[in-house]
Every structure is written in structure tokens, then in C-alpha cells.
Design a protein around this motif. Structure first.
Motif, PDB file in Angstrom:
ATOM      1  N   THR A   6     -20.353 -16.254  20.342  1.00 51.98           N
ATOM      2  CA  THR A   6     -20.755 -17.586  19.924  1.00 51.98           C
ATOM      3  C   THR A   6     -21.028 -17.565  18.418  1.00 51.98           C
ATOM      4  N   PRO A   7     -20.717 -18.628  17.701  1.00 55.87           N
ATOM      5  CA  PRO A   7     -20.920 -18.641  16.244  1.00 55.87           C
ATOM      6  C   PRO A   7     -22.394 -18.836  15.895  1.00 55.87           C
ATOM      7  N   THR A   8     -22.980 -17.864  15.205  1.00 54.05           N
ATOM      8  CA  THR A   8     -24.404 -17.941  14.871  1.00 54.05           C
ATOM      9  C   THR A   8     -24.661 -18.408  13.446  1.00 54.05           C
ATOM     10  N   SER A  43     -24.433 -24.005  19.477  1.00 55.20           N
ATOM     11  CA  SER A  43     -25.019 -24.072  18.140  1.00 55.20           C
ATOM     12  C   SER A  43     -26.297 -23.242  18.128  1.00 55.20           C
ATOM     13  N   TRP A  44     -26.585 -22.651  16.964  1.00 56.54           N
ATOM     14  CA  TRP A  44     -27.798 -21.869  16.769  1.00 56.54           C
ATOM     15  C   TRP A  44     -28.558 -22.430  15.572  1.00 56.54           C
ATOM     16  N   SER A 314     -26.601  -9.088  21.654  1.00 54.90           N
ATOM     17  CA  SER A 314     -26.682  -9.382  20.222  1.00 54.90           C
ATOM     18  C   SER A 314     -26.506  -8.094  19.438  1.00 54.90           C
ATOM     19  N   GLY A 315     -26.134  -8.228  18.152  1.00 58.06           N
ATOM     20  CA  GLY A 315     -25.940  -7.014  17.371  1.00 58.06           C
ATOM     21  C   GLY A 315     -25.593  -7.254  15.920  1.00 58.06           C
ATOM     22  N   ARG A 319     -23.560 -10.938  15.507  1.00 55.62           N
ATOM     23  CA  ARG A 319     -22.866 -11.084  16.788  1.00 55.62           C
ATOM     24  C   ARG A 319     -23.828 -11.415  17.922  1.00 55.62           C
ATOM     25  N   VAL A 320     -23.567 -12.526  18.598  1.00 51.22           N
ATOM     26  CA  VAL A 320     -24.248 -12.887  19.838  1.00 51.22           C
ATOM     27  C   VAL A 320     -23.188 -13.363  20.820  1.00 51.22           C
ATOM     28  N   ALA A 321     -23.265 -12.889  22.064  1.00 52.52           N
ATOM     29  CA  ALA A 321     -22.259 -13.255  23.055  1.00 52.52           C
ATOM     30  C   ALA A 321     -22.905 -13.476  24.408  1.00 52.52           C
TER      31      ALA A 321
END
Length: 326
Positions: A6-8, A43-44, A314-315, A319-321
Motif C-alpha cells: 500500500t502507498p504510505t 491512504s495513510w 511493515s519495513g 513498505r507496508v502491506a
């Protein structure tokens, strides 16, 4: 099974992760970053405390979409705790470490009121904080109820999982860095602790990085300790152990992930399912940790699941998925 990124909107490393559901999750990390989604990652929002760009929020524990506690790590005053009750619009600093040699790593909550923070030892004595008011205030646990630290022993703040809780009173702390990797256990919400040795590799860059436990219908606690050597991320030897007696004794499984892993989680209602992540991939176990299969080779630092069964990771590089089945 696969991860759906997902786009963070950030490239900060996100080692802190707290998942409430398929819709609501929080993530935290470097440069004062705290993120929140309420729409399943479409969305974040950047909701970190103001003027904290120099801090690294290695762990976050959220109670819902509005209430969360974030922990920054580091020596001295870099170890701080912040609390929000309005989804990150405003934050209150509720703890700032004043010991130059102290270093706090991870936070976990039994419920909305009672929680613990685990810290590295100072002069051979582990630093542990407790709260009974939802993180509004913190008190240091007296050292006379905590086993002395081994030479070189500490905790790894790689994923926010060096401390975990299960049920109303049981907590566990993961350690490494010394000649033996240990797990500390408390059955009274952190007032007193015992220590057990694990078969995991331990040296200044290796040990138990994360622990996870679940209570059984019989009232016992099954658990997992996972880690390895972060300087040898593809080394898969002595990086995982299982327990069926609440952490008193540990045994190695049939096989383990093919590399260092920094985080692990039990699925909330598929009790034999476990997920593990690390810089060289993600792994799945369908038999309570005895056998493992790698299903992704991307890099992640932390993994968590909500009560509805939604799992996220997360990482690095923001990166969050979310986990996609099928």
C-alpha cells in the motif's frame, strides 16, 4: 498467499506496527514517523508528534483508531513515550528517560489500562516500566524481582516484539547479545520474572528478536521465539524455538525459516497458523510452528494481525502491506 503493498508516502523504515482490523492500522519508525490508516491502506495519514524528527519510533501499540501509545528508542532522553487520544492530531509525552545508560526497546499492553515497556540492563539490572492508566504515567519495576542480566545481554528493538503479553497477566521478554539467548517470563503483570534459556544462536548480533504466545483452552500458553543473526540475514540455523509450557522449556522445530527473522505473529483465530518476516522474506507455518514455507522474498521488519484476521507487515523504505489470501 501474497503481500499487497500500500502507498504510505514515506521512505522511512517502519519497525513499529499495530493492526486493529482490515481497515485500521498504525505504523511507526524513523524520523519521528507515525502513520495511520482507517481505510484499509488506501491512504495513510502522517500523524507523528511534532518536533520529533530526530526520534525513531520503533514500537507503537494502538487500542483503536484514536488511541495509541508510541515508543521511541535510544540512549538517554531519546527513549520516550507519547500518547494520543485523537488519532494523532495531538500527542502528550508521558515518559522521558533520564538515565544516560538506559535504552528502552519495546512496549506491549494487556488491555487498555495495563502495559509494560522493556529496556536493556543498566549495571546488570534490566529496566522495565509499567503502567496501569493506559500509558498516562509509567513506573519502573523494582529490580529485585528481575533476574540479573548476563554479560552483554540486551534486547533487540528490530520489530517492537521483544516483549509480548497473553491473557490478563502473563508477559515475556526476548533477549540476546550474550552467550545464551533467553526469554524472561512474568505471571503477575511484570512485578516478578523468571528466565529460561533457548537453543537460539546468541552473540552481539544474534539472539531472540521476537516472541509470540497464545493461551490454550486448557489454560496453558504455547509460544514461539524467533531471531537469528542480523549480520548474517540468510543464515537459518538456530533461529527458532517452540514452547508448550509458557516458556519454561524450549525445543527446535522440524525446520525453520531460511534466514534471520525479526517478527512473528499467531493468527488470531486460526490457532495453528503463524507468520514470520525478516529482511530476506516472509514465511508461513500451518502446524503451530513445526514446519515453515517461504511465500515472499521481500523485506519486512514487523508483522501483526487484527482481531478480524487481517494481517499486515511493515519495513524498510516505507513498505507496508496487507496479506492477501489466494
Amino acid at each position: 498467499m501474497s503481500w499487497k503493498l500500500t502507498p504510505t508516502g514515506t521512505d522511512a523504515q517502519l519497525r513499529g506496527l499495530s493492526v486493529l482490523s482490515r481497515h485500521v492500522a498504525w505504523a511507526s519508525g524513523a524520523r519521528g514517523t507515525v502513520l495511520r490508516t482507517v481505510d484499509g491502506g488506501r491512504s495513510w495519514q502522517q500523524v507523528g508528534p511534532p518536533d520529533t524528527e530526530a526520534l525513531d519510533f520503533r514500537d507503537i501499540e494502538a487500542f483503536d483508531a484514536r488511541n495509541a501509545v508510541a515508543l521511541s528508542i535510544g540512549n538517554g532522553e531519546d527513549s520516550r513515550i507519547y500518547r494520543t487520544t485523537d488519532g494523532g492530531a495531538t500527542w502528550t509525552e508521558t515518559f522521558r528517560n533520564t538515565e544516560p545508560a538506559a535504552f528502552y526497546n519495546c512496549v506491549a499492553f494487556f488491555d487498555k489500562r495495563h502495559g509494560l515497556v522493556a529496556g536493556d540492563p543498566v549495571e546488570g539490572e534490566f529496566r522495565i516500566l509499567s503502567t496501569s492508566d493506559g500509558g498516562r504515567s509509567w513506573q519502573r519495576v523494582p529490580g529485585d524481582g528481575i533476574p540479573p542480566a548476563l554479560d552483554g545481554e540486551f534486547q533487540f528493538s528490530a520489530s517492537g516484539q521483544c516483549i509480548t503479553v497473553a491473557g490478563k497477566r502473563d508477559a515475556w521478554i526476548a533477549t540476546g547479545g550474550s552467550t545464551v539467548a533467553r526469554v524472561l517470563h512474568s505471571a503477575d503483570r511484570g512485578r516478578t520474572w523468571t528466565a529460561s534459556e533457548t537453543p537460539l544462536l546468541s552473540n552481539p548480533s544474534a539472539g531472540v528478536f521476537a516472541v509470540a504466545f497464545r493461551t490454550t483452552r486448557q489454560g496453558g500458553a504455547h509460544g514461539i521465539a524467533i531471531g537469528g543473526d542480523f549480520l548474517n540475514p540468510t543464515g537459518g540455523e538456530d533461529n527458532l524455538a517452540l514452547t508448550r509450557d509458557g516458556g519454561h522449556t524450549w525445543r527446535e522445530p522440524v525446520n525453520s525459516p531460511a534466514g534471520y527473522r525479526s517478527a512473528v505473529v499467531y493468527h488470531p483465530f486460526l490457532h495453528s497458523v503463524l507468520l514470520a518476516v525478516g529482511p530476506t522474506g516472509s514465511d508461513l507455518s500451518l502446524d503451530a510452528g513445526r514446519r515453515w514455507h517461504q511465500f515472499d522474498d521481500g523485506t519486512f521488519d514487523s508483522v501483526d494481525c487484527g482481531r478480524d484476521g487481517a494481517c499486515w507487515a511493515s519495513g524498510a523504505q516505507g513498505r507496508v502491506a496487507s496479506l492477501r489470501i489466494g
